[in-house]
Structures are given as C-alpha cells and as structure tokens.
Design an enzyme around this catalytic site. Structure first.
Site, PDB file in Angstrom:
ATOM      1  N   CYS A  36      53.335  39.046  41.527  1.00 36.59           N
ATOM      2  CA  CYS A  36      51.980  38.614  41.161  1.00 36.59           C
ATOM      3  C   CYS A  36      51.804  38.389  39.651  1.00 36.59           C
ATOM      4  O   CYS A  36      51.219  37.395  39.226  1.00 36.59           O
ATOM      5  CB  CYS A  36      50.955  39.614  41.678  1.00 36.59           C
ATOM      6  SG  CYS A  36      51.397  41.336  41.387  1.00 36.59           S
ATOM      7  N   HIS A  90      44.726  41.128  37.655  1.00 41.54           N
ATOM      8  CA  HIS A  90      45.606  41.564  36.576  1.00 41.54           C
ATOM      9  C   HIS A  90      45.230  40.803  35.299  1.00 41.54           C
ATOM     10  O   HIS A  90      44.936  39.600  35.338  1.00 41.54           O
ATOM     11  CB  HIS A  90      47.066  41.229  36.882  1.00 41.54           C
ATOM     12  CG  HIS A  90      47.671  42.001  38.016  1.00 41.54           C
ATOM     13  ND1 HIS A  90      47.090  43.108  38.584  1.00 41.54           N
ATOM     14  CD2 HIS A  90      48.860  41.813  38.659  1.00 41.54           C
ATOM     15  CE1 HIS A  90      47.897  43.569  39.543  1.00 41.54           C
ATOM     16  NE2 HIS A  90      48.954  42.805  39.618  1.00 41.54           N
TER      17      HIS A  90
END
Ligand SMILES: NC(=O)c1ccc[n+]([C@@H]2O[C@H](COP(=O)([O-])OP(=O)(O)OC[C@H]3O[C@@H](n4cnc5c(N)ncnc54)[C@H](OP(=O)(O)O)[C@@H]3O)[C@@H](O)[C@H]2O)c1
Length: 351
Positions: free
Chosen positions: A142, A258
C-alpha cells in the site's frame, strides 16, 4: 507460461477475504466502479461461513446481501477473476487451485510480488505489465502504490535517482482487528488504564497516543520488511533498478490513510512549477497545496477517497536537483482494493 485464456466481458468475480478490511472495500469498489460482473462470490474462513455482507450491486449482480462461503480449492470453479486479500499463506495455499480453474488471481498479499513471472502493477504507472502475467498479478504494498503514483509523472520530467521516504501509516493497514484495537485501546487509555492493563495484540506496543517505528519484521540489516518492500517494489514497478530508495516506516494512531513525507532527487533540474503541472495532469493524483489557506492533504480529511493526494510541494535545497512533498492516500482503497479492481478492469476485453 503465458496466459492465453480471455476474460469474458461479464466475468465471475471471487472476493477471497471478503470479511476483512480490504475484502469489504473490494465489495464497495466493485459497486462504485460498477464492475461488469455477472456474479460476485464472497469467500472467507470457516469462521465466517454463512455471514451476510451488504453489497451495493454491480454489473448483473443486484444490490443485496452476499452470503459468505468458506474458501476451499473448489470455491474457484467457473471464476474468472479472484481478488485476494486473505494474507500470504492463504494466497500461497490457493494459487494452484485458482490458476487450475482458469481464473486470474489479483493478490494483495506480499506472497508473489517479487516473483519473476508475476507482474506488480499500479495502473497509473505500468498498466502494460498486465499483459505478461501467467495467472497471477500482484497488487503492490500500500505505501509503495501511493508513492509511485506520485513519482511517475515526476520521473517523466527527469529520471529520479534517489528517494527518501518516511511513512505515517494508519492502524487499518494491519487489518480490521488492528483498527478495532486503536478504537478500544484509546477508550481504555482515556478510562485511565495503565500501559500494562491495555489490550495490545495487533502491534508490538500501545498504538493509542503513540507512534511505532516498526512495521512487519526486522531484517538482518536492521531495516524492516515493510521498508524493504518500498525499496524493492519501487524498482520493479518503475522498471528502473537504479533508483535508490531509503524508507522509514512508522505506524501512527490514525484509522485510515497513510501519509508519506517524500524527498526526491532528479538527474536534471525540475522546477516546483513543472512538478506541480505534471502532478496536476497525472491520473489518480490530486494536488491539494495552498499554504495561504492551510490546505494540504490529511488522513482525517481523506478517508474513503480515491487516488493519492499531494501537497507541501517545495524545493529540497539540500541536494542539487531536489523536491520535497507530502502524500496521503486511503490505503484500503488506492493502496489495496481500488488498485486491484483497476487491474481487473485492465483485464476486461477492451471495447
Ligand atoms: N489493510 C490494508 O490497508 C492492506 C493494504 C494492502 C494490502 N493488504 C493485504 O491484504 C491482506 C488482507 O488484509 P486485511 O487488512 O483485509 O486483513 P483482515 O482485516 O485481517 O482480513 C483478513 C481476511 O482474510 C480471511 N482469512 C484469514 N484466514 C483465512 C483462511 N485460512 N481461509 C480463508 N480466509 C481467511 C479473513 O476471514 P475471517 O473473517 O473469516 O477470518 C478475512 O476476510 C493481507 O495480505 C494484507 O497484507 C492490506
């Protein structure tokens, strides 16, 4: 061996790990993109068999509830595309059955990412790599996906020689139980529980009101496997073994999205203005960058959104040709489910 089977225009799609953080998002993304499936099969462990999952519908599949089936090698009969997010061990255990059934596995785990016969694909960066798969296509890590999505338009201005990245990774990156742990532990902490009374299972330490510079296991050189993934996967996706990448990965008490602080060094001069124009024109990137109005990407703003957001773009005066920026993406969407469904879209017969 090259893959010759064509994916039909209305494929049967299996979601393997459908009850998890990524699996549930797969169902949302299939709906959001109206993926032209003729059937969607929800698979998970025996623990979840019979559980019902809300589904908004897509293609020929109406909105309603999907009943979760226990995943076994037989689950993939008649499946054309298997979206996997049940961890590396499950992907490894099911690979043979999936491929034997004639389905293409699009895998979110790290099981096959660096295998030579497995393309590692971010559709905005290397869409052409889907063409040489032999039954498995890997979805990158990711943190790597959102970084390379932003690096690609910059690389097209001038070759990137070095990247220094520090990540601020959300708890949900470790799955649905880790997300619950952040909620529950925060409540316990505010209720006055001492550190040794808190429930700490998903991470090595308390995550509530803390940052943990440790994601995945430590390697021999004292970096972590998550950091190694960002280094190795970036080279494979960008098709350039010479890009030097230094990564530090940190878990922060954020639920979703994130954040990444990124410093890039180029072979030649790239102005802030040229970089901004390239990022603004790039697919999958939104520039959110207005210091005068305190506008920049933040996880608290961007949960549930698509693509990667870039802000705080500025010169890095510490090197000859350098830029610095801040990058945020919902890692369950662009970092996992959305990226994988976009790969599946690339497999569909093109009109
Ligand atoms: N979370 C993220 O942001 C993210 C991002 C990129 C990639 N990934 C990767 O995606 C994968 C799943 O992550 P996640 O965050 O969604 O984890 P999660 O929330 O813990 O979900 C795990 C899923 O796997 C299923 N599962 C576990 N063991 C199984 C077994 N033996 N047989 C069949 N199904 C099994 C679980 O089913 P039950 O509910 O029945 O246990 C659940 O559906 C991992 O490889 C992870 O590295 C995650």
């Amino acid at each position: 061996m090259a893959w010759t089977k064509e994916i039909p225009a209305r494929p049967v799609v299996a979601v393997a790990g459908a009850t998890g953080a990524v699996g549930r998002e797969f169902l949302k993304v299939l709906h959001d993109l109206d993926f032209p499936a003729c059937e969607v099969r929800a698979l998970a462990s025996a623990r979840s068999a019979g559980k019902k999952l809300e589904f908004g519908g897509c293609g020929d599949v109406p909105a309603g509830e999907l009943v979760v089936q226990e995943m076994t090698p037989e689950s993939f009969e008649d499946v054309d595309i298997a979206l996997f997010s049940a961890g590396s061990d499950v992907s490894k255990a099911m690979r043979e059955a999936v491929v034997a059934a004639g389905a293409v596995m699009i895998d979110n785990s790290s099981a096959f990412r660096m295998d030579e016969d497995v393309p590692l694909v971010v559709p905005e960066v290397n869409p052409g790599d889907v063409s040489w798969h032999s039954g498995v296509i890997a979805n990158p890590n990711c943190s790597t996906i959102q970084m390379v999505a932003a690096l690609k338009p910059l690389y097209d201005l001038s070759r990137i020689t070095r990247v220094v990245v520090s990540t601020y990774q959300a708890a949900s990156g470790a799955g649905a139980p880790a997300m619950r742990e952040l909620y529950d532990q925060t409540r316990e902490f505010l209720d006055g529980k001492a550190d040794d009374e808190l429930t700490v299972k998903a991470f090595q330490h308390r995550i509530a009101f803390n940052c943990i510079p440790h994601i995945d296991k430590f390697l021999e050189d004292d970096s972590t496997k998550e950091e190694w993934k960002m280094v190795a996967e970036t080279k494979k996706i960008m098709g350039d073994d010479n890009i030097k990448v230094a990564a530090t990965c940190v878990r922060v008490p954020v639920l979703r999205c994130h954040g990444e602080s990124i410093n890039v060094e180029f072979a030649d001069e790239v102005t802030v203005e040229a970089a901004r124009a390239a990022l603004e024109a790039a697919p999958g990137i939104t520039v959110m960058d207005d210091p005068a109005s305190n506008a920049y990407p933040m996880p608290g703003l961007l949960a549930g959104t698509d693509g990667a957001y870039v802000g705080r773009l500025r010169r890095d005066p510490s090197v000859e040709h350098g830029l610095a920026f801040w990058n945020v993406a919902d890692q369950i969407r662009k970092g996992a489910a959305l990226n994988a469904v976009q790969i599946a879209q690339l497999l569909l017969p093109q009109a």
